[in-house]
Design an enzyme around this catalytic site. Structure first.
Site, PDB file in Angstrom:
ATOM      1  N   LEU A  41       2.213  30.646  41.200  1.00 44.38           N
ATOM      2  CA  LEU A  41       3.052  30.993  42.480  1.00 44.38           C
ATOM      3  C   LEU A  41       4.193  31.753  42.276  1.00 44.38           C
ATOM      4  N   ALA A  89      -1.791  38.658  37.820  1.00 46.00           N
ATOM      5  CA  ALA A  89      -1.091  39.869  37.438  1.00 46.00           C
ATOM      6  C   ALA A  89      -0.123  39.944  38.253  1.00 46.00           C
ATOM      7  N   THR A 136      -8.183  47.615  37.561  1.00 44.32           N
ATOM      8  CA  THR A 136      -7.723  48.309  38.669  1.00 44.32           C
ATOM      9  C   THR A 136      -8.462  49.941  38.317  1.00 44.32           C
ATOM     10  N   ASP A 137      -8.615  50.727  39.467  1.00 47.74           N
ATOM     11  CA  ASP A 137      -8.994  52.063  39.204  1.00 47.74           C
ATOM     12  C   ASP A 137      -7.592  52.873  38.606  1.00 47.74           C
ATOM     13  N   GLU A 138      -6.414  52.429  38.886  1.00 41.66           N
ATOM     14  CA  GLU A 138      -5.358  53.263  38.488  1.00 41.66           C
ATOM     15  C   GLU A 138      -5.339  53.441  36.859  1.00 41.66           C
ATOM     16  N   TYR A 161       2.552  49.627  35.647  1.00 42.31           N
ATOM     17  CA  TYR A 161       1.369  48.662  35.997  1.00 42.31           C
ATOM     18  C   TYR A 161       0.250  49.280  35.420  1.00 42.31           C
ATOM     19  N   SER A 162      -0.002  50.375  35.557  1.00 47.90           N
ATOM     20  CA  SER A 162      -1.734  50.901  35.348  1.00 47.90           C
ATOM     21  C   SER A 162      -1.801  50.735  33.818  1.00 47.90           C
ATOM     22  N   LYS A 165      -2.353  47.415  32.683  1.00 48.25           N
ATOM     23  CA  LYS A 165      -3.838  46.897  32.974  1.00 48.25           C
ATOM     24  C   LYS A 165      -4.509  47.693  31.917  1.00 48.25           C
ATOM     25  N   PRO A 216       8.359  54.017  55.798  1.00 40.32           N
ATOM     26  CA  PRO A 216       9.017  54.582  54.541  1.00 40.32           C
ATOM     27  C   PRO A 216       7.853  55.283  53.701  1.00 40.32           C
ATOM     28  N   ASN A 260      -2.413  59.278  52.823  1.00 38.53           N
ATOM     29  CA  ASN A 260      -1.527  58.409  53.317  1.00 38.53           C
ATOM     30  C   ASN A 260      -1.261  58.604  54.619  1.00 38.53           C
ATOM     31  N   TYR A 352      14.242  50.412  49.263  1.00 45.67           N
ATOM     32  CA  TYR A 352      14.308  51.314  50.609  1.00 45.67           C
ATOM     33  C   TYR A 352      15.520  52.047  50.754  1.00 45.67           C
TER      34      TYR A 352
HETATM   35  P1  NAD Z   1      -1.260  39.487  43.888  1.00 49.89           P
HETATM   36  O1  NAD Z   1      -0.045  40.291  43.267  1.00 49.89           O
HETATM   37  O2  NAD Z   1      -1.381  39.443  45.534  1.00 49.89           O
HETATM   38  O3  NAD Z   1      -1.667  38.244  43.543  1.00 49.89           O
HETATM   39  C1  NAD Z   1      -1.358  38.113  42.007  1.00 49.89           C
HETATM   40  C2  NAD Z   1      -1.481  36.407  41.733  1.00 49.89           C
HETATM   41  O4  NAD Z   1      -1.367  36.129  40.526  1.00 49.89           O
HETATM   42  C3  NAD Z   1      -0.458  35.714  42.467  1.00 49.89           C
HETATM   43  O5  NAD Z   1      -0.776  34.488  43.223  1.00 49.89           O
HETATM   44  C4  NAD Z   1       0.514  35.138  41.740  1.00 49.89           C
HETATM   45  O6  NAD Z   1       1.299  34.089  41.639  1.00 49.89           O
HETATM   46  C5  NAD Z   1      -0.589  35.196  40.259  1.00 49.89           C
HETATM   47  N1  NAD Z   1       0.224  35.149  38.828  1.00 49.89           N
HETATM   48  C6  NAD Z   1       1.304  36.167  38.441  1.00 49.89           C
HETATM   49  N2  NAD Z   1       1.609  35.929  37.459  1.00 49.89           N
HETATM   50  C7  NAD Z   1       1.032  34.838  36.699  1.00 49.89           C
HETATM   51  C8  NAD Z   1       1.131  34.047  35.800  1.00 49.89           C
HETATM   52  N3  NAD Z   1       2.002  34.550  34.598  1.00 49.89           N
HETATM   53  N4  NAD Z   1       0.359  32.947  35.647  1.00 49.89           N
HETATM   54  C9  NAD Z   1      -0.361  32.524  36.440  1.00 49.89           C
HETATM   55  N5  NAD Z   1      -0.496  33.210  37.756  1.00 49.89           N
HETATM   56  C10 NAD Z   1       0.336  34.165  38.004  1.00 49.89           C
HETATM   57  O7  NAD Z   1      -2.315  40.439  43.378  1.00 49.89           O
HETATM   58  P2  NAD Z   1      -3.615  41.207  43.904  1.00 49.89           P
HETATM   59  O8  NAD Z   1      -3.415  42.240  44.713  1.00 49.89           O
HETATM   60  O9  NAD Z   1      -4.455  39.856  44.558  1.00 49.89           O
HETATM   61  O10 NAD Z   1      -4.514  41.530  42.824  1.00 49.89           O
HETATM   62  C11 NAD Z   1      -5.089  40.640  41.923  1.00 49.89           C
HETATM   63  C12 NAD Z   1      -5.930  41.171  40.696  1.00 49.89           C
HETATM   64  O11 NAD Z   1      -6.654  42.541  41.282  1.00 49.89           O
HETATM   65  C13 NAD Z   1      -4.769  41.891  39.784  1.00 49.89           C
HETATM   66  O12 NAD Z   1      -5.184  41.550  38.477  1.00 49.89           O
HETATM   67  C14 NAD Z   1      -4.858  43.283  40.235  1.00 49.89           C
HETATM   68  O13 NAD Z   1      -4.280  44.239  38.971  1.00 49.89           O
HETATM   69  C15 NAD Z   1      -6.243  43.652  40.655  1.00 49.89           C
HETATM   70  N6  NAD Z   1      -6.375  44.700  41.496  1.00 49.89           N
HETATM   71  C16 NAD Z   1      -5.818  44.488  42.629  1.00 49.89           C
HETATM   72  C17 NAD Z   1      -6.061  45.650  43.507  1.00 49.89           C
HETATM   73  C18 NAD Z   1      -5.415  45.951  45.000  1.00 49.89           C
HETATM   74  O14 NAD Z   1      -5.456  46.792  45.653  1.00 49.89           O
HETATM   75  N7  NAD Z   1      -4.434  44.549  45.331  1.00 49.89           N
HETATM   76  C19 NAD Z   1      -7.164  46.623  43.453  1.00 49.89           C
HETATM   77  C20 NAD Z   1      -7.751  46.631  42.084  1.00 49.89           C
HETATM   78  C21 NAD Z   1      -7.392  45.484  41.100  1.00 49.89           C
HETATM   79  O1  DAU Z   2      -5.662  51.590  43.312  1.00 54.73           O
HETATM   80  C1  DAU Z   2      -5.679  50.125  43.251  1.00 54.73           C
HETATM   81  C2  DAU Z   2      -4.287  49.681  42.982  1.00 54.73           C
HETATM   82  O2  DAU Z   2      -3.810  49.819  44.389  1.00 54.73           O
HETATM   83  C3  DAU Z   2      -4.027  48.136  42.624  1.00 54.73           C
HETATM   84  O3  DAU Z   2      -4.347  48.123  41.407  1.00 54.73           O
HETATM   85  C4  DAU Z   2      -2.444  47.830  42.853  1.00 54.73           C
HETATM   86  O4  DAU Z   2      -2.280  46.426  42.473  1.00 54.73           O
HETATM   87  C5  DAU Z   2      -2.420  47.984  44.430  1.00 54.73           C
HETATM   88  O5  DAU Z   2      -0.878  47.537  44.572  1.00 54.73           O
HETATM   89  C6  DAU Z   2      -2.628  49.129  44.729  1.00 54.73           C
HETATM   90  O6  DAU Z   2      -1.798  50.410  44.164  1.00 54.73           O
HETATM   91  P1  DAU Z   2      -1.106  51.681  44.849  1.00 54.73           P
HETATM   92  O7  DAU Z   2       0.192  51.909  44.569  1.00 54.73           O
HETATM   93  O8  DAU Z   2      -1.936  52.636  45.496  1.00 54.73           O
HETATM   94  O9  DAU Z   2      -0.629  50.624  46.392  1.00 54.73           O
HETATM   95  P2  DAU Z   2       0.584  50.795  47.534  1.00 54.73           P
HETATM   96  O10 DAU Z   2       0.233  49.873  48.585  1.00 54.73           O
HETATM   97  O11 DAU Z   2       1.824  50.404  46.613  1.00 54.73           O
HETATM   98  O12 DAU Z   2       0.730  52.289  47.980  1.00 54.73           O
HETATM   99  C7  DAU Z   2      -0.456  53.104  48.566  1.00 54.73           C
HETATM  100  C8  DAU Z   2       0.007  54.558  48.691  1.00 54.73           C
HETATM  101  O13 DAU Z   2       0.968  54.458  49.677  1.00 54.73           O
HETATM  102  C9  DAU Z   2       0.661  55.108  47.385  1.00 54.73           C
HETATM  103  O14 DAU Z   2       0.080  56.489  47.507  1.00 54.73           O
HETATM  104  C10 DAU Z   2       1.960  55.191  47.672  1.00 54.73           C
HETATM  105  C11 DAU Z   2       2.353  54.912  49.112  1.00 54.73           C
HETATM  106  N1  DAU Z   2       3.375  54.327  49.651  1.00 54.73           N
HETATM  107  C12 DAU Z   2       3.404  52.964  49.404  1.00 54.73           C
HETATM  108  C13 DAU Z   2       4.570  52.103  49.799  1.00 54.73           C
HETATM  109  C14 DAU Z   2       4.607  50.752  49.461  1.00 54.73           C
HETATM  110  C15 DAU Z   2       4.152  54.849  50.600  1.00 54.73           C
HETATM  111  O15 DAU Z   2       4.235  55.890  50.763  1.00 54.73           O
HETATM  112  N2  DAU Z   2       5.407  54.081  51.297  1.00 54.73           N
HETATM  113  C16 DAU Z   2       5.477  52.721  50.825  1.00 54.73           C
HETATM  114  O16 DAU Z   2       6.357  52.226  51.170  1.00 54.73           O
END
Ligand code: NAD
Ligand code: DAU
Length: 354
Positions: A41, A89, A136-138, A161-162, A165, A216, A260, A352
């Site tokens: 959490l 994560a 992730t695809d990143e 981050y990437s 991962k 933003p 975007n 920001y």
């Molecule tokens: P999120 O940040 O919403 O959730 C992460 C969860 O992990 C949270 O509930 C947090 O409390 C828990 N956590 C973090 N550190 C921890 C620790 N040390 N021990 C136990 N729990 C811990 O993330 P999300 O967007 O739901 O992403 C989940 C997974 O999917 C991640 O591995 C992320 O890299 C991957 N992913 C996310 C996206 C995306 O678009 N959000 C896309 C592709 C892959």
């Molecule tokens: O591609 C998968 C990934 O997508 C996941 O692995 C990550 O956990 C997830 O956070 C996401 O990463 P991005 O960096 O692509 O997502 P984000 O929503 O932060 O940003 C999406 C796009 O929008 C990116 O090009 C940055 C831009 N952006 C983002 C924010 C937060 C803005 O222009 N303004 C903003 O304030």
């Protein structure tokens, strides 16, 4: 219900955005599994996300950190999990730029801890075990104007981050090669939907539009992402977990690329409609701000493998998914208010300055 008779699945990070949708799906669909949700959490984890299933007899929440090796070893001894679906994560790119070590700690070392404990607890008997790593695809870096990421695209991560991962993906594979640990990895594109923490583009902008705050947009807004509705990702994870081939990788994407700025304009027009505001009101909030360092130009996924092998494809179109998402946030403003108070305000100010 006697837990000992059920298949025991450990899901990490189940209180987060994607994890909560995966936990709900497994608890509802598989009454013969017991789902253990291990989550420490952080700011991103929220048990409100799982209110509807928290009392189900095949579900247990465990508050714990994947960096606490003694604790997770104890859990494996107590419950002898059959499989792990690992989502825990640090997940936000902008936060990884200001605090990269936190990402190494959870995403790399935390994953290593789980791998070590699983390997040692499962001993040499890996039959029917599975370590499913959600990635992730990143990890593939950035595309130019053309092309798609396939499972064979070389890794070239650009953000802390990437990179974290990518590193964890490599360790998962290495444990498969070196110790025979049965694993599976999926690499997914950008998710959106209910329960998304409002630091990421879509929920942040929904919240700002509701509150008439600037939107933003980084740089010129001409960055492209491939968006997938979170429930479609949960369906894909279910399929890959049950039917994916051992020691393989599956790419998961939405076939849904958006620049975007175009996405933000669509979101603005849907929000104007929902909030009954004159057309064009939300667009006036768009504010171009300094770019994200190392900003990846374009992500786009080739999902042919999962489509052909497991017959998966997204079920929700983007305009539909976005409408569902907006409706959820408008109905759940208390959720939104709860997560945007306290620490969030400090984060917002630092990120920001607007
Ligand atoms: P999120 O940040 O919403 O959730 C992460 C969860 O992990 C949270 O509930 C947090 O409390 C828990 N956590 C973090 N550190 C921890 C620790 N040390 N021990 C136990 N729990 C811990 O993330 P999300 O967007 O739901 O992403 C989940 C997974 O999917 C991640 O591995 C992320 O890299 C991957 N992913 C996310 C996206 C995306 O678009 N959000 C896309 C592709 C892959
Ligand atoms: O591609 C998968 C990934 O997508 C996941 O692995 C990550 O956990 C997830 O956070 C996401 O990463 P991005 O960096 O692509 O997502 P984000 O929503 O932060 O940003 C999406 C796009 O929008 C990116 O090009 C940055 C831009 N952006 C983002 C924010 C937060 C803005 O222009 N303004 C903003 O304030």
């Amino acid at each position: 219900m006697i837990i000992g008779e059920l298949k025991k699945i450990l899901i990490t990070g189940g209180a987060g955005f994607i994890g909560s949708h995966v936990v709900r799906r497994f608890v509802n669909r598989y009454p013969d599994y017991h789902i253990f949700n291990l989550d420490c959490l952080t700011y991103a984890g929220n048990l409100e996300n799982l209110k509807d299933i928290e009392k189900r007899s095949n579900y247990t929440f465990i508050k714990g950190d994947i960096n606490d090796v003694e604790f997770i070893s104890g859990l494996f001894k107590e419950f002898n999990f059959d499989s792990i679906i690992h989502l825990a994560a640090e997940s936000h790119v902008d936060r990884s730029i200001t605090d990269p070590l936190a990402f190494v700690k959870t995403n790399v070392i935390g994953t290593m801890n789980l791998l070590n404990v699983a390997k040692d607890s499962w001993g040499k008997n890996f039959r029917d075990k599975r370590f499913y790593h959600v990635s992730t695809d990143e990890v593939y870096g950035s595309l130019g104007e053309k092309g798609l990421f396939t499972e064979l695209t070389p890794y070239a991560p650009n953000s802390p981050y990437s990179a974290s991962k990518a590193s964890s993906d490599h360790f998962v594979r290495a444990y498969g090669e070196t110790y025979g640990l049965p694993y599976i990895v999926s690499n997914c594109s950008n998710n959106y939907g209910p329960n998304h923490f409002p630091e990421k583009l879509i929920p942040l902008f929904i919240n700002n539009i509701i509150n008439n705050k600037p939107l933003p947009v980084y740089g010129d807004g001409n960055y492209t992402r491939d968006w997938l509705f979170v429930e479609d990702h949960a369906i894909a994870i279910d399929l890959v977990f049950h039917k994916g081939k051992k020691n393989e990788t599956y790419n998961i994407g939405g076939f849904n690329e958006w620049k975007n700025i175009d996405l933000v304009r669509l979101l603005c027009s849907q929000m104007d409609e929902k909030l009954d505001r004159p057309k064009g009101t939300s667009e006036k909030l768009i504010t171009f701000v300094k770019d994200r360092p190392g900003h990846d130009l374009r992500y786009a996924i080739d999902s042919s493998k999962i489509n052909e092998e497991l017959q998966w494809k997204p079920s929700v179109t983007f305009p539909e998914g976005l409408k569902k998402t907006i409706d959820w946030y408008l109905k759940n403003q208390e959720w939104l208010n709860n997560v945007t108070s306290g620490d969030y305000l400090d984060y917002y100010k630092e990120q920001y300055e607007i």
